[in-house]
Design a protein around this motif. Sequence first.
Motif, short mmCIF file in Angstrom:
data_model
loop_
_atom_site.label_atom_id
_atom_site.label_comp_id
_atom_site.label_asym_id
_atom_site.label_seq_id
_atom_site.Cartn_x
_atom_site.Cartn_y
_atom_site.Cartn_z
N LYS A 76 0.82 -1.21 0.00
CA LYS A 76 0.00 0.00 0.00
C LYS A 76 0.85 1.25 0.00
O LYS A 76 0.51 2.26 -0.63
N ILE A 77 1.98 1.19 0.68
CA ILE A 77 2.88 2.35 0.71
C ILE A 77 3.68 2.41 -0.59
O ILE A 77 3.85 3.48 -1.17
N SER A 78 4.17 1.27 -1.04
CA SER A 78 4.99 1.25 -2.25
C SER A 78 4.24 1.75 -3.47
O SER A 78 4.82 2.36 -4.37
N LYS A 79 2.93 1.50 -3.52
CA LYS A 79 2.13 1.90 -4.68
C LYS A 79 1.63 3.33 -4.60
O LYS A 79 1.00 3.82 -5.55
N ASN A 80 1.85 4.00 -3.49
CA ASN A 80 1.36 5.36 -3.31
C ASN A 80 2.55 6.27 -3.01
O ASN A 80 3.06 6.28 -1.88
N VAL A 87 5.67 8.83 4.88
CA VAL A 87 6.18 7.87 5.87
C VAL A 87 7.69 8.04 6.04
O VAL A 87 8.20 8.08 7.17
N ILE A 88 8.40 8.16 4.93
CA ILE A 88 9.86 8.30 5.00
C ILE A 88 10.26 9.59 5.71
O ILE A 88 11.18 9.60 6.54
N GLU A 89 9.54 10.67 5.43
CA GLU A 89 9.84 11.95 6.09
C GLU A 89 9.64 11.85 7.60
O GLU A 89 10.44 12.36 8.38
N ARG A 90 8.56 11.19 8.00
CA ARG A 90 8.31 11.07 9.44
C ARG A 90 9.36 10.16 10.11
O ARG A 90 9.77 10.42 11.24
N GLN A 113 -4.77 5.98 5.16
CA GLN A 113 -4.71 5.33 6.46
C GLN A 113 -4.03 3.97 6.34
O GLN A 113 -4.36 3.17 5.46
N ILE A 114 -3.09 3.71 7.21
CA ILE A 114 -2.37 2.45 7.23
C ILE A 114 -2.13 2.05 8.68
O ILE A 114 -2.25 2.87 9.59
N SER A 115 -1.78 0.81 8.88
CA SER A 115 -1.45 0.33 10.22
C SER A 115 0.06 0.39 10.42
O SER A 115 0.83 0.47 9.46
N HIS A 116 0.47 0.36 11.67
CA HIS A 116 1.91 0.37 11.94
C HIS A 116 2.58 -0.88 11.40
O HIS A 116 3.75 -0.84 11.00
N GLU A 117 1.84 -2.01 11.34
CA GLU A 117 2.41 -3.23 10.79
C GLU A 117 2.75 -3.06 9.32
O GLU A 117 3.78 -3.56 8.83
N THR A 118 1.92 -2.33 8.56
CA THR A 118 2.20 -2.06 7.15
C THR A 118 3.47 -1.24 7.00
O THR A 118 4.25 -1.46 6.07
N ILE A 119 3.68 -0.30 7.91
CA ILE A 119 4.91 0.52 7.85
C ILE A 119 6.13 -0.35 8.11
O ILE A 119 7.16 -0.23 7.43
N TYR A 120 6.03 -1.24 9.10
CA TYR A 120 7.15 -2.14 9.37
C TYR A 120 7.44 -3.02 8.15
O TYR A 120 8.61 -3.26 7.79
N GLN A 121 6.39 -3.53 7.51
CA GLN A 121 6.58 -4.35 6.32
C GLN A 121 7.24 -3.56 5.20
O GLN A 121 8.08 -4.08 4.46
#
Length: 257
Positions: A76-80, A87-90, A113-121
């Motif tokens: 979800k992050i990679s495609k957006n 996310v990278i800035e934060r 909106q994403i979960s913290h688990e998605t950020i870790y992934q």
Amino acid sequence: MGNYQHLDLEERRKLYRLITSGRSPRQAAIELGRHASTIYRELKRNQHFDNEPMFRGYFPVTAQDKAAARRTKGSKISKNAELASYVIERLIEAWSPEQIAGYLRHRHEDSLQISHETIYQFVYSPMGRNMELARLLPTGRKKRRRRYARRPRGVNIPLANTIAARPAEVASRLDFGHWEGDLIAFKLQHGTANLTSLIERRSRFTVLTSNPSRHSAGVIGGIERRLHHLPLPSGAPSRSTEAPSSRRTLDCEIRLE
């Protein structure tokens, strides 16, 4: 979690036909040879939602695509690009994944909106590794612990209770009545039963007793029952002066094998 496996496309097609023919999720689960919770989870997670009611529902190809997209780590992050940049800035500003996810949940629209688990992934995905994002995490850990796994545990036996600290008369094997104990535990697939082996240090007299479970109360109770009728060690107080629950002092070295 056992041997749970996601449904494949053919199973999703069969599920679609069963549901559209009026079968309940439990009936569909029986015909597919799946657990009912698997089918309920599948229908909940892979439903297609549309503004037009006639286009809402469960469709096998759409469900397959949604499931495949979720299995791509950090997808979800990679495609957006906008979301990835945020996310990278934060992370650079020393925000934790939990803080980033919480802020997005309360301040932005659903698409961001994403979960913290998605950020870790995302951090540990090939893209995140190439950018060395793991070093931006609060812990700076290069490799993440397995999710839900037990934390590593060290030896928690007090030093005064270790084998090396036992009294000299016990170590010398001069007196009768000092026992060593081993708890022999089997694989869980063989049940909860286990064995306690007790060996008198001087005579090597051996006692084996089975325990119905792995709980300490049952193990200690079994030792008490098997040794109660034997003589006490030299110098030990008589049974009449001790409480029923502590009538014997045992020198036990118990370990799991």
